[in-house]
Write an enzyme that holds these catalytic residues in place. Structure first.
Site, mmCIF file in Angstrom:
data_model
loop_
_atom_site.group_PDB
_atom_site.id
_atom_site.type_symbol
_atom_site.label_atom_id
_atom_site.label_comp_id
_atom_site.label_asym_id
_atom_site.label_seq_id
_atom_site.Cartn_x
_atom_site.Cartn_y
_atom_site.Cartn_z
ATOM 1 N N TYR A 103 1.072 -1.171 0.000
ATOM 2 C CA TYR A 103 0.116 0.035 0.038
ATOM 3 C C TYR A 103 0.863 1.348 -0.013
ATOM 4 O O TYR A 103 0.519 2.231 0.503
ATOM 5 C CB TYR A 103 -0.813 0.104 1.250
ATOM 6 C CG TYR A 103 -2.246 -0.837 0.755
ATOM 7 C CD1 TYR A 103 -3.531 -0.028 0.635
ATOM 8 C CD2 TYR A 103 -2.365 -2.196 0.731
ATOM 9 C CE1 TYR A 103 -4.556 -0.618 0.370
ATOM 10 C CE2 TYR A 103 -3.521 -2.648 0.135
ATOM 11 C CZ TYR A 103 -4.348 -2.106 0.089
ATOM 12 O OH TYR A 103 -5.744 -2.815 -0.079
ATOM 13 N N GLY A 123 -9.653 -6.262 -4.346
ATOM 14 C CA GLY A 123 -8.442 -6.538 -4.846
ATOM 15 C C GLY A 123 -7.554 -7.475 -3.610
ATOM 16 O O GLY A 123 -6.851 -8.268 -4.145
ATOM 17 N N ASP A 124 -7.981 -7.135 -2.500
ATOM 18 C CA ASP A 124 -7.331 -7.996 -1.441
ATOM 19 C C ASP A 124 -7.878 -9.329 -1.310
ATOM 20 O O ASP A 124 -7.077 -10.255 -1.383
ATOM 21 C CB ASP A 124 -7.329 -7.340 -0.063
ATOM 22 C CG ASP A 124 -6.815 -5.851 -0.066
ATOM 23 O OD1 ASP A 124 -5.643 -6.032 -0.237
ATOM 24 O OD2 ASP A 124 -7.573 -5.313 0.658
ATOM 25 N N ARG A 125 -9.037 -9.500 -1.716
ATOM 26 C CA ARG A 125 -9.548 -10.908 -1.721
ATOM 27 C C ARG A 125 -9.081 -11.441 -3.062
ATOM 28 O O ARG A 125 -9.087 -12.747 -2.914
ATOM 29 C CB ARG A 125 -11.166 -10.523 -1.889
ATOM 30 C CG ARG A 125 -12.055 -12.001 -1.848
ATOM 31 C CD ARG A 125 -11.980 -12.502 -0.544
ATOM 32 N NE ARG A 125 -13.069 -13.426 -0.530
ATOM 33 C CZ ARG A 125 -14.015 -13.832 0.385
ATOM 34 N NH1 ARG A 125 -13.625 -12.823 1.773
ATOM 35 N NH2 ARG A 125 -14.511 -14.611 0.601
#
Length: 478
Positions: free
Chosen positions: A141, A254-256
């Site tokens: 990030y 997006g993390d998933r």
């Protein structure tokens, strides 16, 4: 999988504030949100780690935590999700992302915590756990963890599948990465190519350029509700459409996607299979309500387990953070100990005095009333947590007290990162060493140490309670 899923990256504290808008501000044409509820959760790499942990696998998160209330809150939330935190020190404040919502829609996002700052050096335990990973997911990030030189060397040397979820302000992926997973906006910033005739042509050109520049095995550009485009060497790009249209909150999608793809690779899937699985899972995630519905119940319901100050400036997370930051800035040694400290007695005081002599400050991690009851039964504690914390804070050998709700101080320790953890009492008998302490493995994550100190024989809270009850019964009998 033979090793843990290791997630490396920047963790933020996300908060969703839900409310209603029924009027405008009188001094400007801005809506007024009347807050009805809020929920905290780990964001960034922390959210990716939680998604991976929901699959029932061992998950390790290598991230940087600040010495503040936000860092303490993240420690509690991650522990509730079953994520093992291997923390790096972080100067400054915890980055926070606050979404103000009404009617299921975001009205405003408020970011705070300042700019990115360099995390501290990882302990040997961090480098070893990366070496043991069954899959490595970098959730960047842009706040510095993915730039850390020692971590980059360790990640480049891994033999496990490596998935890199990039950020435009972050570094390039290490050589040998298996799969890079930017979204459309990110990949355009990363390669800065002019827009092509169609959206698909632009994504194809961007993905191919990024794959070559980073020498990656494959690049999957996520396209929201349209699925993802996969570019890999020597083949025509693969377009993976979403199995159904999903209109909802895309926060965390997006993390998933990255977490699901990484787990598939760890199970032996080829990249194309992993991307197909990730598209299907991310689509279902959005359709089911997004992050608000996807968080495990333990995280959705976890209270603010590190309690506010009740005794001036020496009790609470702010007190502990202030003391620890001051000692670390001076190059000193942070010592911590923990326990219920119900009916404070001479044995407790002896242990605390011995612990304080080992360093430059002593922070006491105190079990809350709920924690004591869970450990010792419904009749305990005898003294409420406010009184217990006041008594401890009044001792000259104690610099700060923080109260936690969990059965063990694991979450508090991951945030405090003491150099030395001290136990007394029965742990000091039998000729055992510090490695017998249940907290020893946690302390090794940042290079800390556990020790035991002598205690005074014959001092026990349980014995005091029993003796008092016995005298009371004898008086009643007379």
């Amino acid at each position: 999988m033979t090793g843990p899923v290791v997630v490396v990256g920047d963790t933020l504290l996300d908060r969703d504030v839900e409310g209603m808008v029924n009027r405008l501000c009188p001094d400007s044409p801005a809506p007024v949100l009347d807050e009805m509820a809020h929920v905290d959760r780990p964001g960034g790499a922390g959210l990716a780690a939680i998604f991976a942990a929901q699959h029932g696998v061992e998950v390790v998160l290598v991230t940087a935590l600040a010495d503040d209330a936000g860092g303490a809150r993240l420690g509690v939330l991650l522990a509730a999700a079953g994520v093992q935190v291997y923390p790096l020190p972080l100067a400054g404040a915890t980055p926070e992302k606050i979404r103000l919502r009404a009617g299921g829609r975001v009205l405003l996002r408020h970011d705070r915590g300042g700019g990115a700052s360099e995390p501290g050096e990882p302990a040997e335990a961090v480098l070893r756990i990366i070496e043991q990973a069954s899959v490595l997911l970098v959730s960047d990030y842009g706040r510095g963890v993915a730039r850390q030189p020692a971590l980059r060397v360790a990640m480049a040397a891994t033999r496990a599948p490596l998935v890199w979820d990039p950020h435009p302000r972050g570094p390039a992926a290490v050589p040998g990465v298996h799969l890079v997973t930017p979204n459309e906006a990110e990949v355009r910033e990363l390669v800065e190519v002019p827009a092509a005739a169609t959206r698909l042509a632009t994504a194809t050109e961007c993905a191919e350029r990024l794959r070559r520049r980073w020498r990656a095995g494959a690049v999957a550009v996520t396209l929201g509700a349209d699925g993802a485009l996969l570019s890999h060497a020597g083949s025509t790009p693969l377009m993976v459409p979403a199995p159904f249209a999903a209109d909802g909150d895309t926060c965390g999608a997006g993390d998933r996607f990255a977490a699901t793809a990484g787990l598939a690779l760890a199970r032996g899937a080829v990249v194309s299979e992993a991307v197909q699985e990730a598209v299907a899972d991310a689509s279902a995630y959005v359709a089911d309500g997004g992050v608000a519905s996807a968080l495990p119940p333990a995280v959705r319901r976890v209270p603010h387990a590190v309690h506010a100050a009740v005794a001036g400036d020496r009790v609470g997370v702010s007190a502990a953070a202030s003391v620890v930051a001051r000692v670390r800035a001076a190059g000193g040694t942070v010592v911590a100990t923990g326990g219920c400290f119900d009916l404070l007695h001479a044995g407790h005081v002896a242990t605390l005095q011995a612990a304080r002599q080992l360093g430059d400050c002593l922070v006491v991690c105190l079990n809350s009333d709920a924690s004591v009851s869970g450990l010792k039964g419904p009749d305990r504690p005898v003294m409420r947590q406010d009184d217990r914390s006041r008594l401890l804070a009044a001792l000259s050998c104690v610099d700060a007290v923080m109260i936690f709700d969990e059965p063990t101080p694991a979450a508090a320790l991951s945030w405090l990162r003491p150099d030395i953890w001290v136990k007394g009492g029965d742990y000091a008998t039998g000729g055992g060493d510090g490695d017998a302490l249940p907290e020893a493995e946690i302390l090794r994550r940042w290079g800390g140490h556990t020790v035991v100190v002598p205690y005074l024989d014959g001092r026990s809270t349980s014995q005091m309670i029993a003796a008092t009850a016995g005298r009371r019964n004898a008086q009643v009998a007379r």
